[in-house]
Design a protein around this motif. Structure first.
Motif, PDB file in Angstrom:
ATOM      1  N   UNK A 446      39.526  46.941  58.993  1.00 47.52           N
ATOM      2  CA  UNK A 446      39.978  46.443  58.293  1.00 47.52           C
ATOM      3  C   UNK A 446      41.497  44.958  58.717  1.00 47.52           C
ATOM      4  N   UNK A 447      40.785  44.168  58.738  1.00 48.29           N
ATOM      5  CA  UNK A 447      41.766  42.986  59.071  1.00 48.29           C
ATOM      6  C   UNK A 447      42.512  42.409  58.816  1.00 48.29           C
ATOM      7  N   UNK A 448      43.478  41.453  59.688  1.00 45.67           N
ATOM      8  CA  UNK A 448      44.370  40.720  58.505  1.00 45.67           C
ATOM      9  C   UNK A 448      43.888  38.946  58.996  1.00 45.67           C
ATOM     10  N   UNK A 449      44.647  37.884  58.039  1.00 46.77           N
ATOM     11  CA  UNK A 449      44.054  37.031  57.778  1.00 46.77           C
ATOM     12  C   UNK A 449      43.707  36.327  58.950  1.00 46.77           C
ATOM     13  N   UNK A 450      44.874  36.564  59.319  1.00 41.72           N
ATOM     14  CA  UNK A 450      44.979  36.225  61.609  1.00 41.72           C
ATOM     15  C   UNK A 450      43.906  36.198  62.050  1.00 41.72           C
ATOM     16  N   UNK A 451      43.109  37.586  61.250  1.00 38.73           N
ATOM     17  CA  UNK A 451      41.651  37.910  62.422  1.00 38.73           C
ATOM     18  C   UNK A 451      41.944  39.003  63.538  1.00 38.73           C
ATOM     19  N   UNK A 452      43.503  39.429  63.193  1.00 37.87           N
ATOM     20  CA  UNK A 452      44.315  41.099  63.529  1.00 37.87           C
ATOM     21  C   UNK A 452      43.824  41.947  63.111  1.00 37.87           C
ATOM     22  N   UNK A 453      43.930  42.603  63.624  1.00 38.03           N
ATOM     23  CA  UNK A 453      43.844  44.483  63.030  1.00 38.03           C
ATOM     24  C   UNK A 453      45.368  44.053  61.780  1.00 38.03           C
ATOM     25  N   UNK A 454      45.176  44.809  60.671  1.00 33.95           N
ATOM     26  CA  UNK A 454      45.554  44.256  59.380  1.00 33.95           C
ATOM     27  C   UNK A 454      46.941  45.529  59.627  1.00 33.95           C
ATOM     28  N   UNK A 455      48.297  44.447  59.656  1.00 27.80           N
ATOM     29  CA  UNK A 455      49.803  45.227  60.050  1.00 27.80           C
ATOM     30  C   UNK A 455      50.680  44.691  59.259  1.00 27.80           C
ATOM     31  N   UNK A 456      52.444  45.265  59.205  1.00 27.75           N
ATOM     32  CA  UNK A 456      53.084  44.845  58.704  1.00 27.75           C
ATOM     33  C   UNK A 456      53.566  43.501  59.468  1.00 27.75           C
ATOM     34  N   UNK A 503      40.376  45.747  41.905  1.00 28.08           N
ATOM     35  CA  UNK A 503      40.370  44.812  43.182  1.00 28.08           C
ATOM     36  C   UNK A 503      40.300  45.385  44.880  1.00 28.08           C
ATOM     37  N   UNK A 504      41.434  46.405  44.849  1.00 27.96           N
ATOM     38  CA  UNK A 504      41.366  47.096  46.452  1.00 27.96           C
ATOM     39  C   UNK A 504      39.635  47.916  46.730  1.00 27.96           C
ATOM     40  N   UNK A 505      39.680  47.968  45.655  1.00 28.19           N
ATOM     41  CA  UNK A 505      38.155  49.174  45.716  1.00 28.19           C
ATOM     42  C   UNK A 505      37.019  47.778  46.130  1.00 28.19           C
ATOM     43  N   UNK A 506      37.175  47.206  45.406  1.00 25.48           N
ATOM     44  CA  UNK A 506      35.422  46.251  45.273  1.00 25.48           C
ATOM     45  C   UNK A 506      35.906  45.306  46.386  1.00 25.48           C
ATOM     46  N   UNK A 507      37.150  45.217  46.812  1.00 32.40           N
ATOM     47  CA  UNK A 507      37.041  44.348  48.172  1.00 32.40           C
ATOM     48  C   UNK A 507      36.538  44.904  48.684  1.00 32.40           C
ATOM     49  N   UNK A 508      37.162  46.378  49.107  1.00 33.96           N
ATOM     50  CA  UNK A 508      36.686  46.841  50.513  1.00 33.96           C
ATOM     51  C   UNK A 508      34.753  47.242  50.155  1.00 33.96           C
ATOM     52  N   UNK A 509      34.242  47.993  49.185  1.00 33.75           N
ATOM     53  CA  UNK A 509      32.665  48.663  49.075  1.00 33.75           C
ATOM     54  C   UNK A 509      32.183  47.070  49.398  1.00 33.75           C
ATOM     55  N   UNK A 510      32.142  46.062  48.824  1.00 29.09           N
ATOM     56  CA  UNK A 510      31.486  45.149  48.920  1.00 29.09           C
ATOM     57  C   UNK A 510      30.551  44.956  50.072  1.00 29.09           C
ATOM     58  N   UNK A 511      31.833  45.007  51.148  1.00 31.16           N
ATOM     59  CA  UNK A 511      31.383  44.335  52.995  1.00 31.16           C
ATOM     60  C   UNK A 511      30.592  45.130  52.802  1.00 31.16           C
ATOM     61  N   UNK A 512      29.187  44.429  53.867  1.00 31.89           N
ATOM     62  CA  UNK A 512      28.542  45.507  54.690  1.00 31.89           C
ATOM     63  C   UNK A 512      29.810  46.770  55.509  1.00 31.89           C
ATOM     64  N   UNK A 513      29.653  48.196  55.329  1.00 30.86           N
ATOM     65  CA  UNK A 513      29.994  48.849  56.161  1.00 30.86           C
ATOM     66  C   UNK A 513      30.887  49.085  56.934  1.00 30.86           C
ATOM     67  N   UNK A 514      29.774  48.250  58.287  1.00 29.76           N
ATOM     68  CA  UNK A 514      30.025  48.480  59.472  1.00 29.76           C
ATOM     69  C   UNK A 514      30.962  47.275  60.238  1.00 29.76           C
ATOM     70  N   UNK A 515      31.281  46.496  59.812  1.00 27.37           N
ATOM     71  CA  UNK A 515      31.610  45.415  60.030  1.00 27.37           C
ATOM     72  C   UNK A 515      32.816  45.425  59.423  1.00 27.37           C
ATOM     73  N   UNK A 516      33.895  44.874  59.669  1.00 29.42           N
ATOM     74  CA  UNK A 516      35.051  45.207  60.343  1.00 29.42           C
ATOM     75  C   UNK A 516      35.634  43.877  58.571  1.00 29.42           C
ATOM     76  N   UNK A 517      36.289  44.296  57.373  1.00 25.79           N
ATOM     77  CA  UNK A 517      36.516  43.354  57.079  1.00 25.79           C
ATOM     78  C   UNK A 517      38.126  42.454  56.595  1.00 25.79           C
ATOM     79  N   UNK A 518      38.159  40.805  56.197  1.00 22.28           N
ATOM     80  CA  UNK A 518      39.539  40.728  56.188  1.00 22.28           C
ATOM     81  C   UNK A 518      40.027  41.404  54.501  1.00 22.28           C
ATOM     82  N   UNK A 519      41.272  41.578  54.700  1.00 23.73           N
ATOM     83  CA  UNK A 519      42.000  41.750  53.215  1.00 23.73           C
ATOM     84  C   UNK A 519      43.098  40.536  53.148  1.00 23.73           C
ATOM     85  N   UNK A 520      42.434  40.216  51.615  1.00 27.44           N
ATOM     86  CA  UNK A 520      43.718  39.182  51.192  1.00 27.44           C
ATOM     87  C   UNK A 520      43.679  39.219  49.739  1.00 27.44           C
TER      88      UNK A 520
END
Length: 649
Positions: A446-456, A503-520
């Motif tokens: 799960x990546x942040x919108x900055x392209x890095x791992x999603x963190x605080x 919304x959180x569930x669908x945003x995750x499930x709609x992606x190709x599982x093997x790729x990273x996805x951007x959390x927004x």
């Protein structure tokens, strides 16, 4: 003492009362169960060492019985018969796809060109072009209710258009579809299904669940829902990290600083970090911590009491998360398998699968890669030790026919080694059944919108509880600002919760599982595009139509379903494709295909709603039937994705 430790571990593993649905009180009865012979063949993932000699497609087709109303499978069967009849000496597995140009047809068979090249090369068959091959196949198609007069386009594409009469009959046939929780498919008594174990979520004791656990939990739950929807016996297991040397330092720290007790997961995590720091810096504390581990493993009552408190405090927090996500799961922690490890490793040594190397016990895989260390040089066990014991127990005692692991892609090589060792040990082979199948479902970060791992902003991992709370809060604020009418304060909060979690569930499930996805949050809460919010609004719209009509869809028995507009036909045909979407998703363990199907269904309904009058139209009954079928299938999809549908906004 060892027996007492195992008894305590068994009790701890099943203590959760609500969401942990397989109790340890039933464990002894579970082990003694007998199972009917199953003829279903399962598939593994792409790990070469676990694959058998038959083709992947053959294994998948035997994985489970397709739905009886799987339209694509039915059409493929017809073309298979036709190709076998026309060219029996050159038969190969046929493929069938949806037409890219709906004006030409609904489905397309495009193997005639390849078959022509094979026939021409082999000889013995007088055909001059792929179109002639295509015509010969058409001539052999059996009479069927699905289509009439298939056409040939281009060099040899066979296009078929599903007949309007077939679409109408199937919509009527499925009119009395029940809610997904009340109805399952394929309930015929002669259908034998596998027993499947899905290992997912797997948080660590004494640590808060963070965004990294989100994907495994959501993906694993959706896979379980697909299996359960098809009446496949499914055991959901939570392989929590509740054992190991780290508990010695945590117990000693709690002894020193907190009178052995803390009551929140946040305090536990803080204590864990401080204990680790002291362990690295204080030699005397390190020695005491190592001694505490020995006492714990020997069943010391005081050590066990502190450990149980730590586990229960963590479990209380996990239950809160699972409750919010509406996820059922049974805890089966690492401690459960602890006393099994030595026997498993001894067996692997006797079979020359595990060998000593530089003081450690290692398994060198049949493919290139780092060896699997299953016992460290100091005699300690690790993840591989526990995973080997777990997979053996699941096959031998749980009688699993298919074991699915849902973890991040970084563990792919680890499970490749586990699967390889399992096969070489002979654990997958059974005399009266098909071999056990193993699958690893890997997912990206799960990546942040900055392209890095999603963190605080401070670089800390984001706690899952806070993430879910923020989603709910954002949806509540949006509903409040829009001035939603007809919802009480309580209803608004409940709706916000459904929208946010969905919304959180669908945003995750709609992606190709093997790729990273951007959390927004902005993207996943958008009213437009492929988002859960868009789908929920479509569902609210169709529900509102059904509420307004004077036709009682629960009691009416329609004799005819008619459609006039192209939007009606497109929507009706897509409704009939639900079965093939479900089968395809389960076949490849890809919930994203259900997401794609649901998004297309919602879009087609909105097209229909914008073009066709429903209430008060001369064709109202047929259009209400179509709306009812749409809503029913939408709810089936929401159920499989683990999303609670909203009925009013």
């Amino acid at each position: 003492m060892a027996h007492r430790l195992q008894t305590r571990a068994l009790r701890i593993a099943g203590v959760a009362p609500i969401k942990y649905n397989v109790s340890l009180q039933n464990y002894s009865r579970m082990r003694g169960r007998t199972f009917n012979k199953k003829t279903v063949r399962l598939h593994s993932d792409s790990i070469k060492s676990v694959q058998s000699v038959e083709s992947l497609s053959e294994r998948k087709s035997a994985l489970f019985k397709f739905e009886e109303d799987n339209l694509k499978a039915s059409l493929k069967s017809l073309f298979t018969q036709a190709v076998q009849a026309a060219y029996p000496e050159n038969f190969k597995e046929v493929s069938l796809n949806e037409c890219a140009n709906s004006g030409l047809g609904d489905y397309q068979f495009n193997d005639a060109m390849h078959l022509f090249s094979v026939v021409r090369e082999v000889g013995g068959c007088d055909v001059k072009s792929p179109r002639e091959v295509a015509q010969n196949i058409i001539n052999m198609l059996p009479v069927n209710p699905f289509f009439e007069n298939p056409s040939i386009a281009g060099p040899g594409f066979i296009n078929v258009k599903i007949s309007d009469s077939y679409i109408s009959s199937k919509i009527l046939q499925n009119f009395n579809i029940c809610e997904p929780r009340e109805r399952r498919v394929n309930t015929a008594e002669n259908v034998n299904y596998p027993r499947v174990i899905v290992d997912f979520s797997s948080p660590n004791i004494a640590k808060e669940m963070h965004v990294g656990h989100l994907r495994s939990t959501i993906i694993g739950d959706s896979i379980c829902r697909m299996l359960e929807y098809k009446n496949i016996e499914t055991l959901r297991l939570n392989h929590v990290g509740d054992w190991g040397t780290q508990f010695g330092m945590l117990i000693e720290y709690l002894n020193d600083e907190h009178d052995d007790f803390v009551d929140t997961i946040g305090d536990l995590q803080s204590c864990y970090k401080l204990a680790k720091k002291r362990f690295d810096e204080d030699t005397e504390f390190k020695i005491r911590s190592q001694a505490a581990v020995v006492k714990l493993q020997a069943g010391d009552p005081k050590m066990l009491e502190i450990w149980e408190n730590v586990c229960q405090t963590s479990r209380n927090e996990f239950e809160t998360i699972y409750e919010a996500l509406n996820v059922r799961i049974s805890e089966r922690g690492e401690s459960f398998y602890n006393l099994m490890i030595s026997g498993i490793l001894e067996e692997l040594e006797q079979k020359n699968i595990a060998v000593k190397s530089e003081g450690a016990l290692c398994i060198f895989s049949s493919f290139e890669g780092t060896p699997l260390i299953c016992r460290k040089s100091d005699g300690g066990y690790n993840y591989a030790s526990t995973d080997l014991a777990a997979i053996n127990h699941r096959i031998k005692y749980e009688k699993a026919d298919w074991v699915i692991y849902v973890t991040d892609s970084g563990q792919k090589k680890h499970f490749a080694g586990i699967f390889d060792a399992t096969e070489r040990a002979g654990w997958l082979e059974r005399c009266e059944k098909s071999d056990v199948r193993l699958s690893h479902v890997g997912f990206g970060l799960v990546m942040g919108e900055d392209g890095k791992r999603f963190r605080t902003r401070s670089g800390e991992v984001i706690r899952l509880k806070e993430l879910l709370s923020e989603a709910e809060s954002r949806c509540y604020d949006e509903l409040k600002n829009r001035g939603t009418s007809g919802l009480s304060e309580i209803e608004m909060k409940q709706t916000a919760r459904k929208l946010g979690i969905g919304a959180i569930k669908y945003a995750d499930l709609q992606n190709n599982l093997s790729t990273n996805y951007v959390f927004s949050f902005d993207r996943m809460l958008d009213l437009k595009g492929n988002t859960a919010i868009y789908l929920q609004y479509a569902h609210v719209r169709v529900s509102a139509v059904l509420d307004k009509t004077q036709i009682d869809v629960q009691n009416v028995t329609p004799q005819e379903f008619r459609f006039k507009a192209k939007e009606e036909r497109a929507l009706a045909l897509h409704i009939l494709k639900f079965a093939e979407s479900l089968d395809s998703s389960l076949q490849d363990l890809m919930p994203s295909r259900i997401c794609d199907y649901l998004y297309t269904l919602s879009s087609l309904f909105n097209d229909f709603y914008g073009s066709c009058k429903v209430i008060g139209d001369d064709n109202e009954e047929s259009r209400i039937i179509l709306c009812h079928a749409t809503a029913s299938v939408m709810r089936r999809c929401f159920f499989i994705l683990g999303i609670d549908p909203v009925y009013k906004l």
